[in-house]
Enzyme design. Structure first.
Site, PDB file in Angstrom:
ATOM      1  N   CYS A  66     -28.927 -16.023 -33.463  1.00  0.00           N
ATOM      2  CA  CYS A  66     -27.687 -15.557 -34.069  1.00  0.00           C
ATOM      3  C   CYS A  66     -26.586 -15.785 -33.036  1.00  0.00           C
ATOM      4  O   CYS A  66     -26.799 -16.526 -32.072  1.00  0.00           O
ATOM      5  CB  CYS A  66     -27.782 -14.101 -34.529  1.00  0.00           C
ATOM      6  SG  CYS A  66     -27.882 -12.846 -33.226  1.00  0.00           S
ATOM      7  N   GLY A  67     -25.438 -15.188 -33.200  1.00  0.00           N
ATOM      8  CA  GLY A  67     -24.354 -15.422 -32.263  1.00  0.00           C
ATOM      9  C   GLY A  67     -24.677 -14.982 -30.846  1.00  0.00           C
ATOM     10  O   GLY A  67     -24.489 -15.729 -29.892  1.00  0.00           O
ATOM     11  N   HIS A  99     -45.659 -10.168 -19.231  1.00  0.00           N
ATOM     12  CA  HIS A  99     -45.741  -8.754 -18.857  1.00  0.00           C
ATOM     13  C   HIS A  99     -45.570  -7.794 -20.017  1.00  0.00           C
ATOM     14  O   HIS A  99     -46.039  -6.657 -19.953  1.00  0.00           O
ATOM     15  CB  HIS A  99     -44.668  -8.415 -17.816  1.00  0.00           C
ATOM     16  CG  HIS A  99     -44.854  -9.124 -16.524  1.00  0.00           C
ATOM     17  ND1 HIS A  99     -44.124  -8.807 -15.410  1.00  0.00           N
ATOM     18  CD2 HIS A  99     -45.665 -10.135 -16.147  1.00  0.00           C
ATOM     19  CE1 HIS A  99     -44.480  -9.586 -14.404  1.00  0.00           C
ATOM     20  NE2 HIS A  99     -45.411 -10.414 -14.835  1.00  0.00           N
TER      21      HIS A  99
END
Length: 160
Positions: A66-67, A99
């Site tokens: 997304c942005g 991790h």
């Protein structure tokens, strides 16, 4: 590797470039975005599609764009068993898998360029979860927080 991929209007162009790069790299791409971006192209819907694909086993990992990467990560993390992280560097992308059991990568198309995004995705897909006891323990603690929240229980301590 089978990779679910989606993006909203802000991430569509980068998603297209990543789709091509993934396919060229031998990955099976499950493209869950519309064929063209639209004005009502809402990122939470894409996050759910990718998250469900990972949860169901239809994809081994997911990539959302997304942005900023933040919106898709927040939405994807609402699904049990989805561990999405926003990564704008290669270290976080592989470390999140090794991790923290990250299974969905969130990228911000307005934050990283195409070349860096390709490297980040490669680092994410090339990483494997650590077998070290401390990492397994921490992932287990995170999953217990999730399980308790799903059962409606409060989490007021760091240890389950």
């Amino acid at each position: 590797m089978r990779v679910a991929l989606a993006a909203d209007h802000a991430g569509f162009a980068l998603k297209e470039a990543l789709r091509e790069d993934l396919a060229a790299g031998g990955h099976e791409v499950v493209d869950l975005a519309p064929r063209a971006p639209g004005p009502e192209d809402d990122y939470p819907e894409h996050a759910v599609r990718v998250g469900e694909a990972v949860r169901s086993g239809r994809a081994e990992r997911g990539v959302l764009v997304c942005g900023s990467g933040v919106g898709v990560a927040i939405a994807a993390n609402k699904l049990p068993g989805v561990y999405a992280g926003v990564c704008h560097d290669t270290y976080s992308a592989h470390q999140g898998v090794e991790h923290d059991a990250m299974n969905v990568l969130a990228l911000g198309a307005r934050v990283v360029g195409e070349a860096l995004a390709r490297e980040i995705v490669r680092a994410f897909l090339g990483a494997r979860p650590s077998a070290e006891e401390r990492h397994r323990r921490r992932v287990s603690l995170t999953r217990s927080i999730e399980a308790r929240a799903l059962q409606g229980g409060a989490h007021d301590r760091a240890d389950p």
